[in-house]
Scaffold this active site. Structure first.
Site, PDB file in Angstrom:
ATOM      1  N   THR A 113       0.731  -1.126   0.063  1.00 48.88           N
ATOM      2  CA  THR A 113      -0.186   0.099   0.111  1.00 48.88           C
ATOM      3  C   THR A 113       0.765   1.450  -0.100  1.00 48.88           C
ATOM      4  O   THR A 113       0.414   2.401  -0.524  1.00 48.88           O
ATOM      5  CB  THR A 113      -1.060  -0.030   1.229  1.00 48.88           C
ATOM      6  OG1 THR A 113      -0.208   0.025   2.514  1.00 48.88           O
ATOM      7  CG2 THR A 113      -1.911  -1.180   1.228  1.00 48.88           C
ATOM      8  N   PRO A 168      -0.531   7.293   0.579  1.00 48.28           N
ATOM      9  CA  PRO A 168      -0.807   5.829   0.286  1.00 48.28           C
ATOM     10  C   PRO A 168      -2.168   5.488   0.320  1.00 48.28           C
ATOM     11  O   PRO A 168      -2.783   5.494   1.379  1.00 48.28           O
ATOM     12  CB  PRO A 168       0.171   5.006   1.388  1.00 48.28           C
ATOM     13  CG  PRO A 168       0.217   5.749   2.465  1.00 48.28           C
ATOM     14  CD  PRO A 168      -0.184   7.558   2.132  1.00 48.28           C
ATOM     15  N   LEU A 169      -2.568   4.949  -0.578  1.00 49.33           N
ATOM     16  CA  LEU A 169      -4.186   4.533  -0.715  1.00 49.33           C
ATOM     17  C   LEU A 169      -4.207   3.250  -0.126  1.00 49.33           C
ATOM     18  O   LEU A 169      -4.623   2.229  -1.229  1.00 49.33           O
ATOM     19  CB  LEU A 169      -4.829   4.987  -1.967  1.00 49.33           C
ATOM     20  CG  LEU A 169      -5.109   6.429  -2.173  1.00 49.33           C
ATOM     21  CD1 LEU A 169      -6.024   6.683  -3.466  1.00 49.33           C
ATOM     22  CD2 LEU A 169      -5.983   7.252  -1.240  1.00 49.33           C
ATOM     23  N   HIS A 170      -4.113   3.037   1.011  1.00 46.67           N
ATOM     24  CA  HIS A 170      -3.852   1.689   1.780  1.00 46.67           C
ATOM     25  C   HIS A 170      -5.422   0.852   1.253  1.00 46.67           C
ATOM     26  O   HIS A 170      -5.078  -0.356   0.558  1.00 46.67           O
ATOM     27  CB  HIS A 170      -3.895   1.724   3.098  1.00 46.67           C
ATOM     28  CG  HIS A 170      -3.011   2.388   3.653  1.00 46.67           C
ATOM     29  ND1 HIS A 170      -1.510   2.156   3.819  1.00 46.67           N
ATOM     30  CD2 HIS A 170      -3.037   3.576   4.378  1.00 46.67           C
ATOM     31  CE1 HIS A 170      -0.977   3.167   4.242  1.00 46.67           C
ATOM     32  NE2 HIS A 170      -1.512   4.062   4.582  1.00 46.67           N
ATOM     33  N   ASP A 171      -6.586   1.103   1.780  1.00 43.60           N
ATOM     34  CA  ASP A 171      -7.663   0.389   1.806  1.00 43.60           C
ATOM     35  C   ASP A 171      -8.216   0.071   0.376  1.00 43.60           C
ATOM     36  O   ASP A 171      -8.685  -1.079   0.007  1.00 43.60           O
ATOM     37  CB  ASP A 171      -8.702   0.760   2.625  1.00 43.60           C
ATOM     38  CG  ASP A 171      -8.421   0.584   4.132  1.00 43.60           C
ATOM     39  OD1 ASP A 171      -9.005   1.995   4.861  1.00 43.60           O
ATOM     40  OD2 ASP A 171      -7.419   0.354   4.552  1.00 43.60           O
TER      41      ASP A 171
END
Ligand code: RIB
Ligand code: CA
Length: 315
Positions: free
Chosen positions: A198, A243-246
């Site tokens: 991520t 950071p576009l984790h999900d």
């Protein structure tokens, strides 16, 4: 012949990146049948995560989505929140109206159990993108659920990237390590999106401007969220963007080819004085312990942002 739509439940603690994950799922009805959204305490307390999930659904014009409130604290520990990352509301960056759509009366854990019981075994995927308290509670309350889950695709953990809330632990796992240990030990097919991938899903100016150009209210909201969200990572890591984790979890459901990883053993540290909540990922397979997770290590970030932007443009 088109693949059958994948039935999913998103378990979430919105959070700006959770919001983008929910929007990506809502923008992909051909592939994803979103049975419901279950909220858990995490980034912000439960009352706010349950509010925020509905704010996001209404932003997408989907006041029909069933949203449930779940556990308001971890199994055994006090709640740790992350307002320092997501802001006081959890969706800082843009002011959006309070939701009109109702919260469902049932508890999120009851919804998870009842849905898994009602749907054919192996037909429902769980997509946890916050602490794993709701999922672990469902498994503890109804152990027969474990065999009915098709797959769990979760955001959490870290190995080469080490921790983001402590030097050793990633936030979702750290908040409820006992819940994470129960989920990682349940024997359900598990796909893990750790910080190792991520942190490669980083926004950049052109990517955020592509969000801002999206139609209607969605564009300004997503761009404002990522503008707000990126300041923490820029300050801490000096990284280019947020950071576009999900959304990596939902992107995996749509385009698994965007991600690569290894099927390895991953244990959760629940006693370490300095390593509580660490995902001890046996990446080099030296432990002899049985593999229990597909732990992602790399991703095609450009392909991810192209998919994300194209899909969000549909809403
Ligand atoms: O560590 C990142 C995770 O913690 C993401 O799910 C983010 O939303 C926060 O919950
Ligand atoms: Ca989250």
């Amino acid at each position: 012949m088109a693949e059958a739509r994948r039935k999913i439940i998103i378990d979430t603690d919105p959070g700006q990146d959770d919001a983008v994950a929910i929007l990506l799922a809502l923008a992909s009805p051909e592939e994803i049948d979103l049975l419901g959204i279950t909220c858990v305490a995490g980034n912000v307390p439960l009352a706010l995560t349950a509010r925020n999930a509905r704010v996001v659904c209404e932003l997408a014009g989907r006041g029909d989505v069933k949203v449930f409130a779940g556990c308001d604290r971890p199994l055994q520990r006090p709640l740790v929140t992350a307002e320092h990352v997501h802001g006081k509301t959890g969706l800082d960056g843009i002011d959006l109206p309070d939701p009109v759509m109702p919260l469902q009366d049932a508890h999120a854990v009851d919804f998870i159990i009842e849905t898994l019981r009602a749907e054919p075994p192996g037909s429902v995927t769980l997509v946890p993108i916050g602490p794993l308290t709701n999922i672990a509670t469902a498994f503890a309350r109804a152990p027969d659920m474990v065999g009915r889950v098709a797959e769990i695709v979760l955001m959490g953990g870290a190995y080469f990237e080490v921790g983001n809330i402590t030097p050793a632990a990633e936030f979702n796992i750290y908040v409820d390590p006992e819940a994470a240990a129960a989920v990682f030990g349940a024997g359900v097919p598990l796909v893990v999106m750790p910080l190792d991938v991520t942190h490669k899903a980083l926004t950049t100016r052109p990517r955020v401007e592509a969000f801002r150009a999206l139609p209607g209210r969605l564009g300004p909201a997503v761009a404002a969220w990522t503008d707000f969200f990126e300041r923490f990572d820029k300050e801490k890591y000096g990284s280019a963007g947020a950071p576009l984790h999900d959304p990596c979890t939902v992107a995996y459901l749509l385009r698994p080819d965007l991600f690569t990883g290894r099927h390895i053993n991953v244990e959760i540290e629940t006693e370490g004085r300095f390593t509580l909540g660490m995902t001890v990922a046996d990446w080099w397979r030296v432990s002899g312990r049985a593999p229990n997770a597909t732990f992602m290590g790399d991703m095609d970030a450009e392909g991810f942002f192209t998919l994300l932007t194209q899909r969000l443009a549909r809403l």
